[in-house]
Scaffold this motif. Structure first.
Motif, PDB file in Angstrom:
ATOM      1  N   GLU A  25       8.771  -4.000  -4.334  1.00 29.43           N
ATOM      2  CA  GLU A  25       9.018  -2.637  -4.046  1.00 29.43           C
ATOM      3  C   GLU A  25       7.320  -1.817  -3.447  1.00 29.43           C
ATOM      4  OE1 GLU A  25      10.904  -0.722  -6.175  1.00 29.43           O
ATOM      5  OE2 GLU A  25      12.724  -2.869  -6.878  1.00 29.43           O
ATOM      6  N   HIS A  26       6.164  -2.573  -4.185  1.00 32.35           N
ATOM      7  CA  HIS A  26       4.762  -1.770  -2.842  1.00 32.35           C
ATOM      8  C   HIS A  26       5.815  -1.859  -1.478  1.00 32.35           C
ATOM      9  CE1 HIS A  26       3.049  -2.579  -6.638  1.00 32.35           C
ATOM     10  NE2 HIS A  26       2.260  -1.457  -5.839  1.00 32.35           N
ATOM     11  N   ALA A  27       6.463  -3.053  -0.797  1.00 32.92           N
ATOM     12  CA  ALA A  27       6.946  -2.808   0.195  1.00 32.92           C
ATOM     13  C   ALA A  27       7.554  -1.205   0.968  1.00 32.92           C
ATOM     14  CB  ALA A  27       7.267  -3.641   0.348  1.00 32.92           C
ATOM     15  N   ARG A  28       8.316  -0.481   0.295  1.00 25.25           N
ATOM     16  CA  ARG A  28       9.359   0.421   0.239  1.00 25.25           C
ATOM     17  C   ARG A  28       7.943   1.364   1.078  1.00 25.25           C
ATOM     18  NH1 ARG A  28      12.037   1.864  -4.707  1.00 25.25           N
ATOM     19  NH2 ARG A  28      14.269   3.053  -3.681  1.00 25.25           N
ATOM     20  N   ASN A  29       7.391   1.366   0.897  1.00 28.47           N
ATOM     21  CA  ASN A  29       5.876   2.013   1.576  1.00 28.47           C
ATOM     22  C   ASN A  29       5.367   1.391   2.278  1.00 28.47           C
ATOM     23  OD1 ASN A  29       6.508   4.974   1.349  1.00 28.47           O
ATOM     24  ND2 ASN A  29       5.619   3.769  -1.574  1.00 28.47           N
ATOM     25  N   ARG A  30       5.752   1.199   3.930  1.00 28.99           N
ATOM     26  CA  ARG A  30       4.957   0.297   4.520  1.00 28.99           C
ATOM     27  C   ARG A  30       3.334   0.005   4.502  1.00 28.99           C
ATOM     28  NH1 ARG A  30       4.525   2.030  11.115  1.00 28.99           N
ATOM     29  NH2 ARG A  30       6.951   1.931  10.507  1.00 28.99           N
TER      30      ARG A  30
ATOM     31  N   VAL B 118       9.673  -2.129   3.842  1.00 26.70           N
ATOM     32  CA  VAL B 118      11.580  -2.594   3.627  1.00 26.70           C
ATOM     33  C   VAL B 118      12.102  -1.203   4.457  1.00 26.70           C
ATOM     34  CG1 VAL B 118      13.577  -2.176   1.615  1.00 26.70           C
ATOM     35  CG2 VAL B 118      10.996  -3.094   1.230  1.00 26.70           C
ATOM     36  N   THR B 119      13.207  -2.352   5.003  1.00 32.23           N
ATOM     37  CA  THR B 119      13.958  -1.544   6.301  1.00 32.23           C
ATOM     38  C   THR B 119      15.516  -0.929   5.270  1.00 32.23           C
ATOM     39  OG1 THR B 119      15.296  -3.426   6.973  1.00 32.23           O
ATOM     40  CG2 THR B 119      13.941  -3.046   7.693  1.00 32.23           C
ATOM     41  N   GLN B 120      15.164  -1.834   4.173  1.00 39.81           N
ATOM     42  CA  GLN B 120      17.076  -1.279   3.869  1.00 39.81           C
ATOM     43  C   GLN B 120      16.602  -1.669   2.226  1.00 39.81           C
ATOM     44  OE1 GLN B 120      20.821  -1.590   5.846  1.00 39.81           O
ATOM     45  NE2 GLN B 120      21.671  -0.137   4.469  1.00 39.81           N
TER      46      GLN B 120
ATOM     47  N   VAL C 219      12.471  -7.988   3.885  1.00 42.21           N
ATOM     48  CA  VAL C 219      11.004  -7.342   4.186  1.00 42.21           C
ATOM     49  C   VAL C 219      11.291  -7.375   5.550  1.00 42.21           C
ATOM     50  CG1 VAL C 219       9.454  -6.910   2.040  1.00 42.21           C
ATOM     51  CG2 VAL C 219       9.132  -8.502   3.827  1.00 42.21           C
ATOM     52  N   PHE C 220      10.442  -6.551   6.560  1.00 40.31           N
ATOM     53  CA  PHE C 220      10.383  -6.327   8.169  1.00 40.31           C
ATOM     54  C   PHE C 220       8.037  -6.794   8.067  1.00 40.31           C
ATOM     55  CE2 PHE C 220       8.665  -4.342  11.978  1.00 40.31           C
ATOM     56  CZ  PHE C 220      10.069  -5.100  12.828  1.00 40.31           C
ATOM     57  N   ILE C 221       8.506  -7.928   8.660  1.00 44.86           N
ATOM     58  CA  ILE C 221       7.068  -7.915   9.607  1.00 44.86           C
ATOM     59  C   ILE C 221       6.624  -7.300  10.548  1.00 44.86           C
ATOM     60  CG2 ILE C 221       5.612  -9.653   9.444  1.00 44.86           C
ATOM     61  CD1 ILE C 221       6.949 -11.489   8.141  1.00 44.86           C
ATOM     62  N   HIS C 222       5.859  -6.228  10.544  1.00 46.21           N
ATOM     63  CA  HIS C 222       5.371  -5.318  11.552  1.00 46.21           C
ATOM     64  C   HIS C 222       4.653  -6.187  12.373  1.00 46.21           C
ATOM     65  CE1 HIS C 222       7.346  -1.765  10.067  1.00 46.21           C
ATOM     66  NE2 HIS C 222       6.934  -2.357   9.221  1.00 46.21           N
ATOM     67  N   PRO C 223       4.823  -6.623  14.405  1.00 44.79           N
ATOM     68  CA  PRO C 223       4.652  -7.002  14.857  1.00 44.79           C
ATOM     69  C   PRO C 223       2.945  -6.611  15.027  1.00 44.79           C
ATOM     70  CG  PRO C 223       5.855  -5.867  15.815  1.00 44.79           C
ATOM     71  CD  PRO C 223       5.932  -5.650  14.344  1.00 44.79           C
ATOM     72  N   THR C 224       1.789  -7.574  14.910  1.00 47.41           N
ATOM     73  CA  THR C 224       0.168  -7.429  15.139  1.00 47.41           C
ATOM     74  C   THR C 224      -0.132  -7.354  16.301  1.00 47.41           C
ATOM     75  OG1 THR C 224      -0.225  -9.617  14.661  1.00 47.41           O
ATOM     76  CG2 THR C 224      -0.639  -8.301  12.981  1.00 47.41           C
ATOM     77  N   ALA C 225      -1.518  -7.236  17.729  1.00 43.84           N
ATOM     78  CA  ALA C 225      -1.946  -8.120  18.168  1.00 43.84           C
ATOM     79  C   ALA C 225      -1.919  -9.675  18.561  1.00 43.84           C
ATOM     80  CB  ALA C 225      -2.935  -7.474  18.449  1.00 43.84           C
TER      81      ALA C 225
ATOM     82  N   GLU D  50      -3.208  -4.788   1.378  1.00 41.64           N
ATOM     83  CA  GLU D  50      -3.657  -3.767   0.405  1.00 41.64           C
ATOM     84  C   GLU D  50      -2.540  -4.841  -1.134  1.00 41.64           C
ATOM     85  OE1 GLU D  50      -3.424   0.354   2.810  1.00 41.64           O
ATOM     86  OE2 GLU D  50      -1.848  -1.269   3.031  1.00 41.64           O
ATOM     87  N   LEU D  51      -1.694  -5.332  -0.689  1.00 39.85           N
ATOM     88  CA  LEU D  51      -0.531  -5.677  -1.718  1.00 39.85           C
ATOM     89  C   LEU D  51      -1.229  -6.527  -2.336  1.00 39.85           C
ATOM     90  CD1 LEU D  51       3.024  -6.578   0.805  1.00 39.85           C
ATOM     91  CD2 LEU D  51       2.431  -5.223  -0.810  1.00 39.85           C
ATOM     92  N   SER D  52      -2.486  -7.207  -1.774  1.00 43.76           N
ATOM     93  CA  SER D  52      -3.359  -7.923  -2.614  1.00 43.76           C
ATOM     94  C   SER D  52      -4.417  -7.548  -3.607  1.00 43.76           C
ATOM     95  CB  SER D  52      -4.255  -9.571  -2.019  1.00 43.76           C
ATOM     96  OG  SER D  52      -5.078 -10.298  -2.218  1.00 43.76           O
ATOM     97  N   VAL D  53      -4.725  -6.483  -3.061  1.00 40.79           N
ATOM     98  CA  VAL D  53      -5.532  -5.421  -4.065  1.00 40.79           C
ATOM     99  C   VAL D  53      -4.436  -5.041  -5.133  1.00 40.79           C
ATOM    100  CG1 VAL D  53      -7.152  -3.278  -3.944  1.00 40.79           C
ATOM    101  CG2 VAL D  53      -7.436  -5.842  -2.314  1.00 40.79           C
ATOM    102  N   ALA D  54      -3.607  -4.244  -4.964  1.00 39.74           N
ATOM    103  CA  ALA D  54      -2.695  -3.608  -5.497  1.00 39.74           C
ATOM    104  C   ALA D  54      -2.281  -4.258  -6.937  1.00 39.74           C
ATOM    105  CB  ALA D  54      -1.537  -2.820  -4.858  1.00 39.74           C
TER     106      ALA D  54
END
Length: 113
Positions: free
Chosen positions: A50-55, A30-32, A85-91, A60-64
């Motif tokens: 709420e969980h995405a407030r921390n990257r 979450v950026t803001q 939410v912001f999706i961080h780029p992957t390879a 991890e979200l599925s498990v949590a």
């Protein structure tokens, strides 16, 4: 969270496709943070937000939250479409980008032998 009697397809409206390519290792954040947005979300989306407030990763979200991976992907994609939410780029995002491949090759050439 809701009762375990709610079926996964009910949480996603029967959708299994996402608007974004989300791998299990994809990080979101979450950026803001917006508390009024958080209060307006359904319980599962609110927990994801709420969980995405921390990257954190999709896995991890599925498990949590004890939600199926497919459900998490659909709900995260919905949150991203809202700009929540912001999706961080992957390879995967860079796999066919010649500029990135050239930069990697240049970096490898500069490594000491």
């Amino acid at each position: 969270m809701r009762s375990r009697r709610i079926r996964p397809y009910a949480l996603t409206g029967g959708r299994t496709k996402t608007r974004h390519h989300l791998l299990v290792e994809t990080l979101i954040s979450v950026t803001q943070y917006d508390s009024s947005l958080s209060e307006s979300l359904m319980p599962e989306s609110k927990s994801l937000y709420e969980h995405a407030r921390n990257r954190t990763s999709i896995a991890e979200l599925s498990v949590a939250l004890d939600l199926p991976l497919g459900v998490v992907r659909v709900l995260v994609s919905d949150l991203a479409a809202q700009g929540a939410v912001f999706i961080h780029p992957t390879a995967y995002a860079y796999q066919n980008d010649p500029n990135v491949l050239e930069r990697i090759l240049d970096g490898l050439k500069r490594l000491p032998v």
